[in-house]
Design a protein around this motif. Structure first.
Motif, PDB file in Angstrom:
ATOM      1  N   GLU A  43       5.336  44.436  18.048  1.00 40.66           N
ATOM      2  CA  GLU A  43       4.896  44.384  19.437  1.00 40.66           C
ATOM      3  C   GLU A  43       3.526  43.710  19.475  1.00 40.66           C
ATOM      4  N   LYS A  44       3.189  43.163  20.613  1.00 40.50           N
ATOM      5  CA  LYS A  44       1.827  42.678  20.823  1.00 40.50           C
ATOM      6  C   LYS A  44       0.937  43.883  21.108  1.00 40.50           C
ATOM      7  N   LYS A  67       1.131  44.694  16.348  1.00 44.59           N
ATOM      8  CA  LYS A  67       1.262  46.031  15.757  1.00 44.59           C
ATOM      9  C   LYS A  67       2.740  46.214  15.423  1.00 44.59           C
ATOM     10  N   VAL A  68       3.030  47.196  14.580  1.00 43.83           N
ATOM     11  CA  VAL A  68       4.414  47.377  14.126  1.00 43.83           C
ATOM     12  C   VAL A  68       4.756  48.859  14.109  1.00 43.83           C
ATOM     13  N   THR A  69       5.965  49.161  14.540  1.00 46.38           N
ATOM     14  CA  THR A  69       6.475  50.516  14.421  1.00 46.38           C
ATOM     15  C   THR A  69       7.661  50.477  13.453  1.00 46.38           C
ATOM     16  N   MET A  70       7.784  51.546  12.677  1.00 41.06           N
ATOM     17  CA  MET A  70       8.857  51.604  11.675  1.00 41.06           C
ATOM     18  C   MET A  70       9.162  53.052  11.352  1.00 41.06           C
ATOM     19  N   ILE A  89       0.926  48.450   5.305  1.00 39.06           N
ATOM     20  CA  ILE A  89       0.837  49.087   6.618  1.00 39.06           C
ATOM     21  C   ILE A  89       1.836  50.242   6.629  1.00 39.06           C
ATOM     22  N   GLU A  90       1.338  51.460   6.868  1.00 43.24           N
ATOM     23  CA  GLU A  90       2.202  52.637   6.936  1.00 43.24           C
ATOM     24  C   GLU A  90       2.586  52.911   8.385  1.00 43.24           C
ATOM     25  N   SER A  91       3.620  53.716   8.561  1.00 38.73           N
ATOM     26  CA  SER A  91       4.136  53.987   9.907  1.00 38.73           C
ATOM     27  C   SER A  91       3.109  54.665  10.808  1.00 38.73           C
ATOM     28  N   GLY A 132      -3.328  50.016  16.120  1.00 37.82           N
ATOM     29  CA  GLY A 132      -2.504  49.565  14.994  1.00 37.82           C
ATOM     30  C   GLY A 132      -2.540  48.058  14.808  1.00 37.82           C
ATOM     31  N   HIS A 133      -3.556  47.411  15.387  1.00 33.59           N
ATOM     32  CA  HIS A 133      -3.694  45.953  15.271  1.00 33.59           C
ATOM     33  C   HIS A 133      -3.885  45.569  13.800  1.00 33.59           C
TER      34      HIS A 133
END
Length: 160
Positions: A5-6, A62-65, A94-96, A106-107
């Motif tokens: 996501e941005k 940013k990333v979600t996982m 990068i951790e969740s 989370g940038h």
């Protein structure tokens, strides 16, 4: 679920620039070929890295996982092989729980160092890093961990 996501435009203004057109027009990471492992990150701005210089590049992403996954960020192979440009930490992990942290949403940033002899130029839209999702395991007899991430970079060593 995993997805890129941005960051919000407010965070983008703090970390990158106050240009809504730039914000609206940069791409989320994507794979370049059918069998690519890595998701390519593209620069939202122009950068010049002089020999022996370090430049910290904001991704705007940013990333979600899933909780048992991480995103490894590495430079594209050609950058190191052809131009001697490397990430300062070699591999970013990068951790969740980095997602939407209170310090920076989370940038993700990438610090590159030019070990070559010529300026290394990254133009807006150029691919400069790649992210690879990896599942990880933990030991069976681990004591319960109660510490939670509160901030951004380096915050896993601080009590939450």
């Amino acid at each position: 679920m995993r997805k890129f996501e941005k960051i919000s435009f407010e965070q983008y203004k703090k970390d990158v620039c106050d240009n809504l057109e730039d914000y609206n027009n940069f791409n989320l990471p994507k794979r370049s070929t059918k069998y690519s492992a890595g998701y390519d990150f593209e620069a939202s701005q122009n950068y010049v890295i002089k020999p022996n210089e370090i430049v910290k590049i904001p991704t705007g992403i940013k990333v979600t996982m899933n909780q048992d996954e991480m995103l490894m960020i590495v430079v594209r192979s050609s950058m190191g092989f052809k131009y001697n440009v490397r990430m300062c930490n070699q591999v970013g992990i990068i951790e969740s729980d980095y997602y939407n942290n209170e310090s920076n949403e989370g940038h993700m940033w990438v610090a590159l160092q030019n070990h070559g002899t010529n300026d290394y130029i990254i133009n807006k839209g150029d691919k400069f890093a790649q992210g690879i999702f990896v599942k990880f395991l933990t030991v069976d007899n681990e004591e319960e961990i109660k510490t939670e991430r509160k901030g951004g970079f380096g915050s896993t060593t601080k009590e939450g």
